[in-house]
Design a protein around this motif. Structure first.
Motif, PDB file in Angstrom:
ATOM      1  N   VAL A1389     -23.107  45.445  15.013  1.00  0.00           N
ATOM      2  CA  VAL A1389     -24.355  45.782  15.704  1.00  0.00           C
ATOM      3  C   VAL A1389     -24.357  45.069  17.054  1.00  0.00           C
ATOM      4  CG1 VAL A1389     -25.748  46.162  13.639  1.00  0.00           C
ATOM      5  CG2 VAL A1389     -25.515  43.856  14.544  1.00  0.00           C
ATOM      6  N   GLU A1390     -25.362  45.401  17.861  1.00  0.00           N
ATOM      7  CA  GLU A1390     -25.466  44.749  19.168  1.00  0.00           C
ATOM      8  C   GLU A1390     -26.028  43.348  19.001  1.00  0.00           C
ATOM      9  OE1 GLU A1390     -24.520  45.842  22.195  1.00  0.00           O
ATOM     10  OE2 GLU A1390     -23.615  47.469  21.047  1.00  0.00           O
ATOM     11  N   ARG A1391     -25.700  42.510  19.964  1.00  0.00           N
ATOM     12  CA  ARG A1391     -26.241  41.159  19.948  1.00  0.00           C
ATOM     13  C   ARG A1391     -27.770  41.220  20.040  1.00  0.00           C
ATOM     14  NH1 ARG A1391     -25.071  36.425  24.415  1.00  0.00           N
ATOM     15  NH2 ARG A1391     -26.554  34.963  23.535  1.00  0.00           N
ATOM     16  N   GLY A1392     -28.441  40.409  19.227  1.00  0.00           N
ATOM     17  CA  GLY A1392     -29.901  40.368  19.309  1.00  0.00           C
ATOM     18  C   GLY A1392     -30.608  41.408  18.478  1.00  0.00           C
ATOM     19  N   SER A1393     -29.850  42.313  17.832  1.00  0.00           N
ATOM     20  CA  SER A1393     -30.558  43.301  17.009  1.00  0.00           C
ATOM     21  C   SER A1393     -31.027  42.602  15.722  1.00  0.00           C
ATOM     22  CB  SER A1393     -29.639  44.480  16.697  1.00  0.00           C
ATOM     23  OG  SER A1393     -28.541  44.037  15.937  1.00  0.00           O
ATOM     24  N   PRO A1394     -32.050  43.163  15.083  1.00  0.00           N
ATOM     25  CA  PRO A1394     -32.580  42.477  13.896  1.00  0.00           C
ATOM     26  C   PRO A1394     -31.514  42.338  12.819  1.00  0.00           C
ATOM     27  CG  PRO A1394     -33.542  44.674  14.148  1.00  0.00           C
ATOM     28  CD  PRO A1394     -32.780  44.383  15.395  1.00  0.00           C
ATOM     29  N   HIS A1395     -31.572  41.246  12.078  1.00  0.00           N
ATOM     30  CA  HIS A1395     -30.630  40.970  10.989  1.00  0.00           C
ATOM     31  C   HIS A1395     -29.187  40.819  11.476  1.00  0.00           C
ATOM     32  CE1 HIS A1395     -33.641  41.619   7.855  1.00  0.00           C
ATOM     33  NE2 HIS A1395     -34.040  42.655   8.560  1.00  0.00           N
ATOM     34  N   SER A1396     -29.000  40.544  12.779  1.00  0.00           N
ATOM     35  CA  SER A1396     -27.613  40.415  13.232  1.00  0.00           C
ATOM     36  C   SER A1396     -27.122  38.991  12.994  1.00  0.00           C
ATOM     37  CB  SER A1396     -27.507  40.759  14.715  1.00  0.00           C
ATOM     38  OG  SER A1396     -28.244  39.822  15.473  1.00  0.00           O
ATOM     39  N   LEU A1397     -25.836  38.885  12.731  1.00  0.00           N
ATOM     40  CA  LEU A1397     -25.235  37.584  12.431  1.00  0.00           C
ATOM     41  C   LEU A1397     -23.994  37.449  13.313  1.00  0.00           C
ATOM     42  CD1 LEU A1397     -24.901  35.124  10.402  1.00  0.00           C
ATOM     43  CD2 LEU A1397     -23.391  36.631   9.139  1.00  0.00           C
ATOM     44  N   PRO A1398     -23.918  36.413  14.156  1.00  0.00           N
ATOM     45  CA  PRO A1398     -22.726  36.271  14.990  1.00  0.00           C
ATOM     46  C   PRO A1398     -21.570  35.678  14.179  1.00  0.00           C
ATOM     47  CG  PRO A1398     -24.300  34.530  15.497  1.00  0.00           C
ATOM     48  CD  PRO A1398     -24.914  35.373  14.417  1.00  0.00           C
ATOM     49  N   LEU A1399     -20.395  36.269  14.294  1.00  0.00           N
ATOM     50  CA  LEU A1399     -19.201  35.717  13.640  1.00  0.00           C
ATOM     51  C   LEU A1399     -18.149  35.502  14.723  1.00  0.00           C
ATOM     52  CD1 LEU A1399     -18.864  37.952  10.452  1.00  0.00           C
ATOM     53  CD2 LEU A1399     -19.662  35.599  10.558  1.00  0.00           C
ATOM     54  N   MET A1400     -17.558  34.310  14.711  1.00  0.00           N
ATOM     55  CA  MET A1400     -16.539  34.016  15.706  1.00  0.00           C
ATOM     56  C   MET A1400     -15.174  34.073  15.030  1.00  0.00           C
ATOM     57  SD  MET A1400     -16.522  30.873  18.360  1.00  0.00           S
ATOM     58  CE  MET A1400     -15.716  29.512  17.556  1.00  0.00           C
ATOM     59  N   GLU A1401     -14.209  34.596  15.759  1.00  0.00           N
ATOM     60  CA  GLU A1401     -12.840  34.649  15.262  1.00  0.00           C
ATOM     61  C   GLU A1401     -12.372  33.222  14.944  1.00  0.00           C
ATOM     62  OE1 GLU A1401      -8.602  35.961  17.224  1.00  0.00           O
ATOM     63  OE2 GLU A1401     -10.460  36.341  18.313  1.00  0.00           O
ATOM     64  N   SER A1402     -11.609  33.081  13.850  1.00  0.00           N
ATOM     65  CA  SER A1402     -11.207  31.728  13.436  1.00  0.00           C
ATOM     66  C   SER A1402      -9.913  31.262  14.099  1.00  0.00           C
ATOM     67  CB  SER A1402     -11.014  31.693  11.921  1.00  0.00           C
ATOM     68  OG  SER A1402     -12.246  31.884  11.299  1.00  0.00           O
ATOM     69  N   GLY A1403      -9.665  31.645  15.325  1.00  0.00           N
ATOM     70  CA  GLY A1403      -8.405  31.238  15.963  1.00  0.00           C
ATOM     71  C   GLY A1403      -7.332  32.299  15.762  1.00  0.00           C
ATOM     72  N   LYS A1404      -6.185  32.110  16.421  1.00  0.00           N
ATOM     73  CA  LYS A1404      -5.089  33.089  16.325  1.00  0.00           C
ATOM     74  C   LYS A1404      -4.272  32.825  15.068  1.00  0.00           C
ATOM     75  CE  LYS A1404      -6.297  34.887  20.077  1.00  0.00           C
ATOM     76  NZ  LYS A1404      -7.632  34.502  19.683  1.00  0.00           N
ATOM     77  N   ILE A1405      -3.725  33.898  14.514  1.00  0.00           N
ATOM     78  CA  ILE A1405      -2.888  33.751  13.318  1.00  0.00           C
ATOM     79  C   ILE A1405      -1.602  33.014  13.713  1.00  0.00           C
ATOM     80  CG2 ILE A1405      -1.671  35.029  11.520  1.00  0.00           C
ATOM     81  CD1 ILE A1405      -3.821  37.266  12.007  1.00  0.00           C
ATOM     82  N   LEU A1406      -1.245  32.016  12.901  1.00  0.00           N
ATOM     83  CA  LEU A1406      -0.065  31.188  13.233  1.00  0.00           C
ATOM     84  C   LEU A1406       1.227  32.008  13.133  1.00  0.00           C
ATOM     85  CD1 LEU A1406      -0.943  27.870  11.389  1.00  0.00           C
ATOM     86  CD2 LEU A1406      -0.436  28.069  13.807  1.00  0.00           C
ATOM     87  N   PRO A1407       2.263  31.593  13.902  1.00  0.00           N
ATOM     88  CA  PRO A1407       3.558  32.265  13.778  1.00  0.00           C
ATOM     89  C   PRO A1407       4.057  32.194  12.333  1.00  0.00           C
ATOM     90  CG  PRO A1407       3.534  30.808  15.689  1.00  0.00           C
ATOM     91  CD  PRO A1407       2.256  30.568  14.948  1.00  0.00           C
ATOM     92  N   GLY A1408       4.650  33.307  11.879  1.00  0.00           N
ATOM     93  CA  GLY A1408       5.206  33.319  10.531  1.00  0.00           C
ATOM     94  C   GLY A1408       4.183  33.576   9.442  1.00  0.00           C
ATOM     95  N   VAL A1409       2.939  33.889   9.825  1.00  0.00           N
ATOM     96  CA  VAL A1409       1.890  34.130   8.813  1.00  0.00           C
ATOM     97  C   VAL A1409       1.528  35.614   8.817  1.00  0.00           C
ATOM     98  CG1 VAL A1409      -0.497  33.649   8.163  1.00  0.00           C
ATOM     99  CG2 VAL A1409       0.941  31.804   9.040  1.00  0.00           C
ATOM    100  N   ARG A1410       1.477  36.226   7.601  1.00  0.00           N
ATOM    101  CA  ARG A1410       1.001  37.599   7.472  1.00  0.00           C
ATOM    102  C   ARG A1410      -0.279  37.599   6.654  1.00  0.00           C
ATOM    103  NH1 ARG A1410       5.426  41.051   4.693  1.00  0.00           N
ATOM    104  NH2 ARG A1410       3.763  42.614   4.664  1.00  0.00           N
ATOM    105  N   ILE A1411      -1.186  38.475   7.060  1.00  0.00           N
ATOM    106  CA  ILE A1411      -2.490  38.516   6.377  1.00  0.00           C
ATOM    107  C   ILE A1411      -2.795  39.952   5.989  1.00  0.00           C
ATOM    108  CG2 ILE A1411      -4.978  38.386   6.805  1.00  0.00           C
ATOM    109  CD1 ILE A1411      -4.473  36.019   8.532  1.00  0.00           C
ATOM    110  N   ILE A1412      -3.428  40.104   4.831  1.00  0.00           N
ATOM    111  CA  ILE A1412      -3.933  41.419   4.461  1.00  0.00           C
ATOM    112  C   ILE A1412      -5.303  41.201   3.824  1.00  0.00           C
ATOM    113  CG2 ILE A1412      -2.913  41.498   2.130  1.00  0.00           C
ATOM    114  CD1 ILE A1412      -2.186  44.495   2.918  1.00  0.00           C
ATOM    115  N   ILE A1413      -6.162  42.200   3.939  1.00  0.00           N
ATOM    116  CA  ILE A1413      -7.487  42.094   3.303  1.00  0.00           C
ATOM    117  C   ILE A1413      -7.460  42.963   2.048  1.00  0.00           C
ATOM    118  CG2 ILE A1413      -9.973  42.439   3.601  1.00  0.00           C
ATOM    119  CD1 ILE A1413      -8.899  40.390   5.533  1.00  0.00           C
ATOM    120  N   ALA A1414      -7.781  42.350   0.903  1.00  0.00           N
ATOM    121  CA  ALA A1414      -7.709  43.086  -0.364  1.00  0.00           C
ATOM    122  C   ALA A1414      -9.047  43.016  -1.090  1.00  0.00           C
ATOM    123  CB  ALA A1414      -6.615  42.476  -1.236  1.00  0.00           C
ATOM    124  N   ASN A1415      -9.276  44.002  -1.924  1.00  0.00           N
ATOM    125  CA  ASN A1415     -10.474  44.001  -2.753  1.00  0.00           C
ATOM    126  C   ASN A1415     -10.287  42.949  -3.856  1.00  0.00           C
ATOM    127  OD1 ASN A1415     -12.253  44.541  -4.906  1.00  0.00           O
ATOM    128  ND2 ASN A1415     -12.552  46.630  -4.144  1.00  0.00           N
TER     129      ASN A1415
END
Length: 1612
Positions: A1389-1415
């Motif tokens: 959503v846009e910044r400032g819209s109701p119920h909005s929550l800011p999330l900041m990226e947690s830094g860059k993925i380190l070399p040699g690291v692979r990530i996947i999002i799973a249920n």
């Protein structure tokens, strides 16, 4: 009539009168119950038939039975009588009169309908309560109706069978003492706490601690066991417990479950959590209860016995909430993304109006009498010249002596003088300050009506517009600011005032009157004759006939506290006086006693205006005299043989209370007693009670004339004085249920919920009245419908000054019929009164628009609720009846709030009992839930100038959390019925989806990776070594004098440093020591217990040189051994350490007496002290045979309180160091500042390992040193010109809070952060964006680049997954919808819209690291921007948990999971954190589109509530914002109840303010009902070294009563 139980006896009139007085004395607390019984039995003893002895025996038997523990039926007379013999009578009477009660009947006829056998037998205890019908706790007798009190008592009696088990809140002693022993004096000297004592230990002979008539013990035992036996009383002031609760506590103390994975269910009563988690099997089972603060486990923080255990109370709450309270919710509309709140569907059985459309009611013709003056000034001129000696106004001093008599002659001459001076003596001749038509403020005190009257008429003569207002007593006077706004908008520049008032106004040191807050700049002009110049002979005021010019402006306070000015024209003023003269039959020279405020409303209209038109004599009684002598007005009526008196219900009530001393009262001269607030539905009881007592003093029934008025419509209706005493006044007994739907129904089936109203007479002469629907089009109501009364007449206000829009809606209303035709061509004025026109044209008012609260579509009147609350408690719990009822909007509906002042001598038990009974009564009678009930100490609510409660100010204080209640009961569970429907989970992507490359059903699969380690070409010399120990030896040979580590002390100077060769040699010596003194084999585990520093590093490499496996352990805190040492012991045991290395100092500490008290010190493994090292070198340095063998163990306590150790192999360790080296571009010439704890995770790796691998210099700053010197870290960064630095959230918070005000002085000291390229916060949680942003903003002035601050992310399975590093795009921030997140969906959503929550990226993925999002459930891959569990594959993943149990299934699930479809070959580690990947528009260093990882929160921290997933931090953030004194907050669930713990940084008096605010904010923002609110001191919420909250420790401490809370509120 004084006492219904005596109806059968022939008591003489004076005895009955004396009985009525006694009753009132008792009700006001002027005599004790015992005194009352004594005097009463004396009075009626002679007339009583002697009771037979058998009866007496029965009573005794009943008492014995009761004391043996049978359920209570008869309650002590001194307490809040719930129900006794009287109820049978009440019910009987209700039944016998219910048959077909007429709509209007004569009240006194009802009582006789009771058959004699139904009447209560007269025993002292029953009748004393039975006839408390006109007693009242209040000056606000206006809110009492005998019918109502009975109804309330009967309603409560019904509840007695099904008592509400409300757990009593726990309160810290300091708070209890503060409120109940307050320094307030009771209103009357005779009612002190000593009387109450005699009341409490009344006839039953029970101990006072169990005095609650709804006995707490009984409640709890019923709540837990449903038992009927009441157990012995616990003498705690906090709450009663019961045998059951004691047993429960014992069970809980003895059992201990080892399996902590799932939160235990309280319903089994078998878990007792402790602060020590995951205890190894080998440890000793008998242990002392862990202490939390200084409280023993089996006793609450302030020594209250265990019976009030938190766990027992929570169970009680759970049991109560399980009972079906409201009908089950119906289906909701569920939109794709939104959770919709339930829309209240109309009740199909609700009553609907069925009558014909009403006709507008015309008042009688306004008969113009020939000698009526053409204007009010003309009348003044006439009387001032014809009869100058005639008295116009007599004022009283506080002793009731006439102070001053203003004659018509004086009024005329002085008004002329004032008029002349206003027009000619202000400003200059050319530029007068005031011209005709200008507005002028009149500021006169309430005890000076004469000066005010002169000024008022002076303004009329000068043709300027007076605006009478209250005297601004203090700058912060309630509502005074709003009056200032009114004056400003009216363009007032001059204020007329009296000498005395002018002297009393606050002055500045120079003698100037300061400008009051919100007020315009005013010229204060004193109107006393001696200060004015005499008008010249030829000057004469211009007296013309009344016209449409504005005559005066009357102020009106709205519901929201704003003040409006109602303009009244000269013609309206005159017509109103004429109409009143006709309606009241005023004649010349009558005497009228006025107790009302003469500045506005009825007091102004009768006492200042109409009186002059008729040359009447007004006796003005000031409020100050009424306070001293409430009988003063009655005495003046007798003394002056007054024909008319203008009073309010309150004045009648005060007179009732005080009249017992007067013998020679005679009210036969009165022909009219005008009751100004007769429109208030509850004035009826004052009128009845007053008539009842004063009938014997010559007061005739037909003299009482209630009237209805409003600032907009002036007098709306008034009962005419008649000579016919046989015609009874009209009464309506209306169904309260019907009224909530705006429908008039005579007496409902439910006898209890009725409202008895009296008529306020007929429509005014010359006026037309109708009632219209309160909202929407002003359509005429039906005859059986309640609407807003509207009046069409000349005699009304014409506008709100300066507000044309509001004026149109109020003063220019054209009511229409059902067909849409207007009723009249002339506009009507809305009166703000709700009511109807009954038979015979009688007007009935049932409430005010301002007091209207619409809850779930039903209308409730604040006054009705007040009445019910006051009727609950015949023993006068509410101090002087001071009670405020208003509604607040929470979650799209109005919620009812009741705030009352409690008597200074009431105990905790009294107040809690009163609150629970008010809830029951309101639920029974109004069928509506009370959202919040708050009690404040006596005399603390904001007052209006005449002593009433300032409602809008009270509401404001409540909403901003500065009401400071001493007791609060919230009932959100019962009130909030419009929550969204609990969510059903939707199926995610499954194998059936079409997989094309990396697309899953149209979405890119959420996967990402850091740079490939194999492809990066760099001259990394360390790469050729497999083991860190080899890298160190190589550096010691090639660059022996290169400094690797520099340790700073708290002053910022170098405490110690290590070069490559020094570290190597030291490690060799330690290796020798391990082999020789420790006799260790390779592969043995060694616990390193060191403070952060150089010794720790040397010991680590010493272990590697000897082939041992090191485990770093935080040393125990010397000031807090009891809680920190057991953790050390636990890690040493769980890690199976064969030996423990440490410094000499800690060695002593581990064997000290304090340590022996906390743990068994004989069970320590051998302890080696490294301060004394051998001098020789080892024969050879151990080299591991295989890179996959164990290098070290990393132990950490997770936020959920789990202790988990992970195994790090040599290969993983080297890969880890290489990954960080590449990401941060580390090489020997670099310097890095590290302010972290070196015991686990990335903090340990950066502190101990990276410098050896990369060769850069690490400047080590122990975080603990910042407590003494917060600037230490930043000064070091500046001094050493560091480009990269690492810290924790705790360090960042310390700097933000500790250095916030010092940036200027730091700048002066040369602090410069402009060289910092990366400042990384090492964390294992969602980035704290608010903290990082405030840190960046704060130190921007010191050169810190906003892009420099970033975060990293690691967890147990992989200690660092992301780290911002030097190259690559800046961290991005997105805003997601918090509601979608609860359903595991990501919606940007846009910044400032109701119920909005800011999330900041947690830094860059380190070399040699692979990530996947799973249920997390199905283990299937998820699409881009979908929320799921973060899985990681990398060379530096840990190789597994190190546990004693060796739980293989958990091990393989966490460390070697495979996807259920798609790429099923790769082995992943599950982080246990929810997050999502999102492809951004930015490009990586290698030109690829950049994938950002956003961490949302830990799975095992998340709370499943109502089918949705909540992250504690989101709720906590909302709560912290709710009030300025909340510094920290933690939430957890217990048996599906949400518990919110808040730290209060403020006075303990603010603790209870937080309860409603916390409940509101969580409802509004998260749609959750808070179950328990716990207010604690700052620092109680436990935090680990990374600054993360230990919520489970907190939960265990709370359930074991170890928090010593300031206040615990259990929301119903």
């Amino acid at each position: 009539m004084a006492d219904r139980s005596l109806e059968g006896m022939a008591l003489p009139l004076e005895v009955r009168a004396r009985l009525a007085e006694l009753e009132l004395e008792l009700s006001e607390g002027d005599i004790t119950q015992k005194g009352y019984e004594k005097k009463r039995s004396k009075l009626i003893g002679a007339y009583l038939p002697q009771p037979p002895t058998a009866n007496g025996a029965a009573v005794v038997r009943c008492r014995l039975q009761h004391s043996e523990g049978a359920p209570r039926r008869m309650l002590q007379a001194g307490n809040i009588g719930v129900c006794d013999i009287r109820d049978a009578a009440v019910r009987g009477r209700a039944a016998s009169t219910a048959g077909n009660r007429p709509l209007f009947y004569f009240r006194f006829g009802v009582d006789q309908a009771l058959p004699p056998e139904r009447r209560a037998p007269v025993t002292p205890s029953s009748s004393s309560r039975y006839h408390r019908r006109r007693s009242s706790g209040s000056r606000d007798e206006r809110y009492r109706s005998d019918v109502h009190t009975e109804a309330v008592q009967a309603a409560l009696a019904k509840h007695k069978e099904r008592k509400m088990a409300v757990p009593m809140p726990s309160k810290r002693r300091s708070l209890v003492v503060q409120t109940s022993m307050d320094a307030y004096t009771p209103p009357d000297t005779s009612s002190g706490s000593e009387d109450e004592g005699s009341v409490q230990g009344d006839s039953q002979g029970t101990p006072t601690s169990s005095q609650g008539s709804i006995n707490m013990e009984h409640w709890i035992s019923q709540a837990i066991h449903g038992s009927t036996t009441s157990t012995t009383s616990s003498s705690s002031t906090q709450s009663g417990g019961s045998g059951a609760a004691h047993r429960l506590a014992d069970v809980m103390a003895q059992t201990h479950i080892e399996n902590h994975s799932a939160p235990p269910d309280v319903t089994t009563y078998t878990s007792e959590h402790s602060v020590q988690v995951e205890r190894p099997q080998g440890s000793t089972t008998s242990r002392t209860a862990p202490k939390y603060g200084n409280a023993e486990l089996m006793e609450t923080g302030d020594g209250v016995p265990v019976s009030s255990r938190v766990s027992a109370k929570i169970q009680q709450l759970v049991n109560t909430l399980k009972r079906p309270k409201r009908p089950p919710l119906r289906e909701f509309f569920v939109d794709d993304f939104e959770e919709l709140l339930e829309v209240q569907q109309p009740d199909p059985n609700q009553p609907k109006p069925e009558g014909a459309q009403m006709l507008a009611m015309r008042g009688e013709q306004l008969g113009v009498v020939t000698n009526w003056p053409p204007s009010l000034e003309a009348a003044l001129q006439r009387w001032g010249t014809i009869s100058p000696k005639a008295p116009c106004l007599t004022t009283m001093d506080t002793n009731g002596k006439p102070l001053y008599i203003l004659t018509y002659g004086k009024l005329w001459t002085r008004s002329m003088k004032v008029a002349y001076n206003i027009l000619h003596k202000l400003g200059t001749k050319q530029e007068p300050m005031v011209r005709p038509g200008d507005r002028v403020a009149l500021v006169f005190p309430n005890n000076d009506p004469a000066a005010s009257m002169v000024a008022f008429y002076g303004c009329l003569l000068a043709e300027v517009v007076p605006v009478p207002i209250e005297v601004p007593l203090t700058r912060k006077d309630a509502g005074s600011q709003q009056i200032g706004f009114l004056l400003g908008s009216c363009g007032v520049t001059v204020a007329l005032t009296s000498d005395a008032c002018h002297k009393g106004l606050p002055k500045s040191p120079t003698g100037e009157i300061p400008q009051f807050k919100g007020w315009p700049k005013l010229l204060w002009f004193v109107t006393e004759s001696k200060h004015l110049s005499k008008p010249p002979r030829d000057w004469f005021p211009h007296i013309k006939d009344a016209n449409n010019d504005t005559a005066y402006i009357e102020y009106k306070t709205c519901k929201d506290g704003s003040v409006l000015g109602v303009t009244v024209t000269r013609i309206a003023l005159l017509t109103h006086c004429q109409a009143l003269t006709q309606a009241c039959g005023y004649t010349e020279a009558e005497t009228i006693v006025n107790v009302l405020d003469f500045k506005k409303d009825v007091g102004l209209w009768h006492g200042i205006l109409t009186s002059v038109m008729n040359m009447m004599h007004v006796i003005s009684i000031p409020y100050s005299l009424m306070k001293v002598n409430p009988l003063s007005w009655i005495q003046k009526v007798c003394q002056y043989k007054a024909k008319v008196a203008c009073v309010k219900s309150r004045d009648m009530h005060w007179a009732l209370v005080a009249h017992r001393d007067q013998r020679d009262i005679n009210l036969s001269s009165l022909r009219m007693l005008i009751v100004a607030d007769g429109a208030n539905p509850w004035s009826i009881s004052s009128c009845d009670a007053f008539l009842n007592v004063f009938q014997s003093k010559g007061l005739r029934q037909e003299v009482i004339c209630p009237c209805a008025s409003s600032p907009e419509a002036l007098t709306v209706a008034i009962r005419r004085p008649t000579d016919d005493s046989n015609q009874p006044p009209g009464r309506g007994v209306l169904s309260m249920h019907g009224l909530t739907y705006g429908v008039i129904r005579v007496d409902s089936e439910e006898k209890l919920s009725v409202l008895t109203v009296q008529d306020v007479g007929l429509v005014m002469p010359g006026a037309i009245m109708c009632s219209v629907k309160p909202d929407g089009v002003p359509q005429l109501c039906r005859t059986d419908e309640v609407g807003e009364l509207c009046v069409c007449a000349v005699a009304t206000g014409t506008s709100y000054y300066g507000l044309s829009g509001m004026t149109k809606n109020t003063f220019e209303v054209f009511p229409v019929t059902g067909s849409g035709a207007p009723v009249s061509e002339y506009p009507f004025v809305r009166t703000g009164l709700l009511g109807f026109v009954g038979p015979g044209g009688l007007v009935f008012v049932v409430g005010k628009m301002d007091g209207l609260m619409v809850v779930s579509g039903r209308r409730h009147n604040a006054d009705d609720i007040v009445a019910t609350a006051l009727a609950v408690e015949p023993m006068k719990f509410v101090y002087r009846g001071r009670i405020a009822v208003f509604s607040v909007t929470v979650l799209h509906d109005e919620r009812i709030v009741i705030v009352a002042e409690q008597r200074p001598d009431s105990t905790e038990e009294d107040s809690f009992q009163w609150m629970s009974r008010v809830l029951q009564a309101i639920d029974s009678i109004h069928q509506v839930g009370v959202y919040c009930l708050a009690l404040v100490p006596a005399n603390t609510l904001p007052k209006t100038p005449l002593g009433g409660i300032h409602l809008s100010e009270t509401k404001q204080l409540f909403l901003e959390g500065s009401l400071h209640p001493c007791n609060v009961l919230m009932c959100p569970h019962t009130c909030v019925t419009n929550l969204p429907k609990p969510r059903q989970k939707q199926p995610e992507i499954g194998p059936a989806s079409v997989m094309v490359g990396n697309l899953v059903s149209g979405k890119r699969i959420a996967q990402a990776s850091g740079r490939d380690l194999g492809q990066i070409e760099d001259n990394d010399q360390a790469r050729k070594f497999l083991f860190l120990s080899e890298v160190l030896q190589w550096r010691a040979q090639t660059t022996p004098d290169h400094v690797l580590y520099t340790l700073l002390n708290c002053r910022g100077t170098i405490a110690n440093s290590l070069t490559c060769v020094q570290l190597h040699k030291r490690a060799e010596k330690i290796a020798v020591m391990l082999m020789e003194r420790g006799h260790l084999q390779d592969g043995d585990h060694v616990a390193l217990v060191y403070p952060p520093g150089i010794d720790l590093i040397a010991a680590f490499y010493g272990c590697l040189y000897a082939g041992c496996v090191p485990i770093t352990v935080r040393p125990p805190h010397p000031q807090n051994i009891a809680t920190t040492l057991p953790t050390v012991k636990m890690i040493v045991e769980v890690s199976r350490s064969a030996c423990l290395m440490t410094t000499q100092l800690i060695c002593k500490l581990l064997r000290s007496r304090e340590a022996a008290a906390a743990v068994d010190i004989r069970a320590w493994p051998p302890i080696l002290d490294t301060d004394d090292l051998p001098k020789k070198r080892p024969t050879q340095i151990y080299k591991p045979s295989n890179p996959d063998t164990l290098a070290y163990l990393d132990f950490s306590v997770s936020t959920t309180g789990m202790l988990a150790g992970v195994k790090m192999s040599h290969a993983a360790t080297s890969a880890f160091c290489r990954s960080i080296k590449l990401q941060c571009e580390l090489y020997p010439s670099r310097e890095v500042a590290i302010c972290l704890d070196p015991y686990c995770g990335l903090g340990f790796v950066l502190w101990c390992l990276c410098s050896v691998y990369s060769g850069h210099q690490s400047i080590l700053i122990p975080p603990a040193e910042l407590e003494t010197n917060p600037a230490l870290w930043l000064l070091a960064v500046s001094q050493y010109k560091v480009r990269d630095t690492f810290c924790s959230y705790s360090v960042m918070e310390l700097c933000t809070k500790g250095l916030g005000s010092q940036t200027e002085s730091l700048k002066a000291r040369g602090l410069d952060l402009s060289r910092v390229r990366t400042c990384v916060v090492v964390a294992e949680e969602r980035p704290r964006i608010a903290l990082t942003q405030s840190f960046s903003k704060l130190f921007k002035d010191l050169g810190l680049h906003p892009r420099a601050v970033s975060t990293s992310f690691g967890c147990r399975v992989n200690l660092a997954i992301c780290l911002q590093g030097t190259s690559g795009p800046d961290p991005t921030t997105v805003y997601v919808d918090m509601r979608a997140l609860r359903h595991d969906r990501v919606r940007l959503v846009e910044r400032g819209s109701p119920h909005s929550l800011p999330l900041m990226e947690s830094g860059k993925i380190l070399p040699g690291v692979r990530i996947i999002i799973a249920n997390p459930e199905t283990k299937g891959p998820l699409g881009d921007s979908h929320l799921g569990e973060i899985w990681v594959h990398s060379a530096h993943n840990a190789s597994g948990y190190f546990t004693v149990y060796g739980d293989e299934s958990l091990q393989s699930d966490h460390f070697s999971s495979r996807l259920s479809f798609g790429d099923t070959q790769t082995v992943w580690a599950r982080t246990g954190y929810l997050g999502f990947l999102r492809r951004t528009e930015l490009t990586d260093a290698n030109g690829e589109r950049h994938d950002a990882l956003y961490v949302v929160g830990a799975l095992d921290e998340a709370m499943e509530l109502r089918g949705m997933r909540y992250h504690p931090i989101d709720i906590e953030t909302s709560v912290i914002r709710a009030h300025k004194s909340v510094t920290e907050c933690a939430v957890f669930t217990w048996t599906n109840l949400l518990v919110v713990v808040v730290e209060l940084d403020g006075s303990e008096q603010e603790a209870l303010d937080l309860v409603p605010l916390v409940t509101n904010v969580v409802l509004e923002e998260h749609y959750l009902v808070v179950g328990v609110v716990v207010v604690v001191d700052v620092g109680v919420i436990p935090i680990n070294s990374r600054g993360e909250k230990q919520r489970m420790h907190l939960r265990d401490g709370f359930l074991a009563d170890q928090l010593d809370p300031i206040y615990v509120a259990y929301n119903m």
